[in-house]
Design an enzyme around this catalytic site. Structure first.
Site, short mmCIF file in Angstrom:
data_model
loop_
_atom_site.label_atom_id
_atom_site.label_comp_id
_atom_site.label_asym_id
_atom_site.label_seq_id
_atom_site.Cartn_x
_atom_site.Cartn_y
_atom_site.Cartn_z
N HIS A 275 0.86 -1.18 0.00
CA HIS A 275 0.00 0.00 0.00
C HIS A 275 0.89 1.23 0.00
O HIS A 275 1.89 1.28 0.70
CB HIS A 275 -0.89 0.01 1.25
CG HIS A 275 -1.75 1.23 1.33
ND1 HIS A 275 -2.95 1.33 0.64
CD2 HIS A 275 -1.58 2.41 1.97
CE1 HIS A 275 -3.48 2.52 0.88
NE2 HIS A 275 -2.67 3.20 1.67
N ASP B 190 -14.85 2.83 8.05
CA ASP B 190 -13.80 3.72 7.54
C ASP B 190 -14.33 4.56 6.38
O ASP B 190 -14.02 5.74 6.26
CB ASP B 190 -12.58 2.93 7.09
CG ASP B 190 -11.57 3.86 6.45
OD1 ASP B 190 -11.06 4.74 7.17
OD2 ASP B 190 -11.34 3.78 5.23
N ARG C 4 -14.07 12.95 7.79
CA ARG C 4 -12.79 13.61 8.10
C ARG C 4 -12.38 14.56 6.99
O ARG C 4 -11.83 15.63 7.22
CB ARG C 4 -11.69 12.55 8.31
CG ARG C 4 -11.84 11.80 9.62
CD ARG C 4 -10.99 10.55 9.64
NE ARG C 4 -9.60 10.82 9.39
CZ ARG C 4 -8.78 10.02 8.69
NH1 ARG C 4 -9.21 8.87 8.21
NH2 ARG C 4 -7.53 10.34 8.50
N SER D 293 -7.19 3.87 9.43
CA SER D 293 -7.98 3.86 8.19
C SER D 293 -7.31 2.94 7.15
O SER D 293 -7.95 2.06 6.57
CB SER D 293 -8.07 5.30 7.67
OG SER D 293 -8.50 5.35 6.36
N LYS E 98 -8.58 -1.39 6.18
CA LYS E 98 -8.93 -1.91 4.85
C LYS E 98 -8.00 -3.04 4.43
O LYS E 98 -8.43 -4.05 3.87
CB LYS E 98 -8.88 -0.76 3.83
CG LYS E 98 -10.06 0.19 3.98
CD LYS E 98 -9.93 1.42 3.12
CE LYS E 98 -8.90 2.37 3.68
NZ LYS E 98 -9.03 3.77 3.28
N1 URA Z 1 -5.55 6.91 3.01
C1 URA Z 1 -6.51 6.25 3.68
O1 URA Z 1 -6.97 5.20 3.28
N2 URA Z 1 -6.97 6.81 4.83
C2 URA Z 1 -6.50 7.96 5.32
O2 URA Z 1 -6.94 8.40 6.38
C3 URA Z 1 -5.50 8.65 4.60
C4 URA Z 1 -5.04 8.07 3.44
#
Ligand code: URA
Length: 443
Positions: A86, A165, A172, A187, A191
């Site tokens: 990621h 999320d 947010r 966050s 995932k």
């Molecule tokens: N990427 C994400 O998936 N979440 C965040 O809070 C910031 C970047």
């Protein structure tokens, strides 16, 4: 009696006053928010309290678990070792495109459940959708089958993964509570863990084009991500990488696919090759395949064959011509000198406004829009030398982006020590990979 274990006001007050949230409070508030019992304005207040007061490692791990539990967990299967990566997002960051087929060509299975771009950073799915016929939405069965047959899948995440999320991130975004390390880390990890992988490499960007502007902030995020991974049994490593200047030359959708294909055919810009190979090494080491030689596999074109099979499996034609822009505007150097700065954020904003990105979640993007940077920091130019190509289907957008582009680069004299951060390019000896943070090297 509401039948609820806590009240949102008490949870908000606990964090506002600087105390720890208990595991029970965290599990309740995330679940109640997902159910709609905690209102958006209450969660916004709590997110702000967390941004200002922070959460410790145990609170952050528990918050992540609660977000995972808000949805389903995939159980992806493959006879090869599964490993994921990621990136926290940057400008010109097309690394997933060459990396997934490269790591698959070296023997691992790479599921890349990706998102679309918002703001100045591009989205992997938007880039791949420039390929005629390519399809982002796959079922879990299709993902597992492709992982087995090809070894690499890049596709859309499902709405059932960490729905808390999804809801919280949108909130947010509009309440100035994105840039909190525990909230970003939970966050991202909720995932990834919900995807069901147990090995993960994180590319944490730092610099003007990244969320984390300083190396210290990026290191803190990387350590938090690795700690959450450890708390959830995911073997996690992070690398800190430079994002002061765009990666490679192409920023946009089709232009980035074209550049990724150059890399897969054994060419392409040195910084993209360097980062692709460095991340592949980390992923292969986690997957127990340290003997593989990703630099050789990339240079030999073997990864390109896997790319073609990966695109084909999702309905795309890897040999088809990519969309061409209706209009190309060339920006030339006005003076002689050396490019001393090329700001990733500025170039990202230009590509976005030319049509490569979106302002609202459901906006369409232009596949052909973007920027080609023809000169990178450290290179000398003479007056009239083309510096940038601006690609767009909406030529009226060009005049509006030119001041932003002009503010994004400097051409100076021989001395490049004008206070600008040194760009990580081969030309000036800079580096992309700055440091590693992992369960074995956290210190
Ligand atoms: N990427 C994400 O998936 N979440 C965040 O809070 C910031 C970047």
């Amino acid at each position: 009696m509401t039948g609820e274990s806590f009240t949102a006001v008490d949870v908000i007050r606990t964090k506002r006053d600087g105390s720890r949230l208990s595991d029970e409070q965290i599990r309740w508030v995330v679940d109640a928010y997902t159910r709609g019992v905690v209102a958006d304005e209450q969660m916004a207040a709590l997110a702000m309290a967390i941004l200002l007061r922070g959460m410790d490692a145990a609170e952050t791990a528990c918050w992540t678990g609660a977000m995972i539990d808000s949805g389903e967990r995939l159980s992806l299967r493959s006879s090869r070792p599964l490993v994921d990566k990621h990136s926290t997002g940057g400008v010109g960051d097309k690394i997933t495109l060459p990396l997934a087929p490269l790591v698959a060509a070296c023997g691992a299975a790479v599921p890349q459940l990706s998102g679309r771009g918002l703001g100045h950073t591009g989205g992997t799915l938007d880039k791949l959708e420039a390929i005629p016929g390519w399809r982002a939405e796959l079922s879990t069965d299709e993902i597992s089958r492709q992982l087995e047959d090809v070894g690499a899948v890049v596709c859309a995440t499902t709405p059932t993964l960490a729905p808390a999320d999804r809801k919280l991130y949108a909130l947010r975004d509009v309440t100035a509570t994105v840039d909190s390390v525990p909230l970003i880390a939970s966050s991202i990890m909720s995932k990834k863990i919900a995807e069901g992988v147990n090995r993960l490499v994180l590319d944490v960007k730092t610099g003007s084009g990244a969320f984390m502007k300083t190396r210290e902030q990026a290191r803190e995020l990387a350590k938090t991500l690795v700690e959450i991974g450890a708390a959830h049994g995911v073997d996690t490593r992070a690398v800190l990488t430079a994002m002061d200047t765009p990666l490679g030359s192409a920023v946009g959708n089709a232009v980035e696919v074209a550049e990724a294909v150059e890399v897969l055919r054994g060419g392409g810009p040195a910084d993209v090759v360097e980062l692709t190979v460095a991340l592949a090494r980390e992923m292969l080491a986690l997957a127990g395949l340290s003997d593989a030689d990703p630099a050789r596999v990339l240079a030999s074109g073997e990864a390109y064959e896997t790319w073609c099979r990966m695109i084909h499996a999702q309905g795309g034609d890897p040999e088809a011509a990519l969309p061409e822009p209706a209009h190309v505007h060339v920006v030339e150097a006005a003076e002689e000198g050396t490019m001393t700065r090329l700001d990733a954020y500025g170039v990202g904003v230009v590509a976005w406004r030319l049509g490569a990105g979106r302002t609202r979640k459901d906006d369409p993007v232009q596949s052909a829009a973007g920027v080609r940077c023809l000169v990178k920091p450290g290179e000398r130019v003479e007056p009239g030398r083309p510096l940038f190509e601006l690609h767009t289907d909406t030529p009226e957008a060009v005049a509006a982006v030119l001041p932003t582009l002009r503010a994004a680069y400097d051409i100076g004299g021989e001395d490049t020590g004008n206070g600008a951060a040194p760009a990580a390019t081969e030309a000036n000896g800079g580096r992309i990979v700055l440091e590693r943070v992992g369960s074995d090297v956290v210190g």
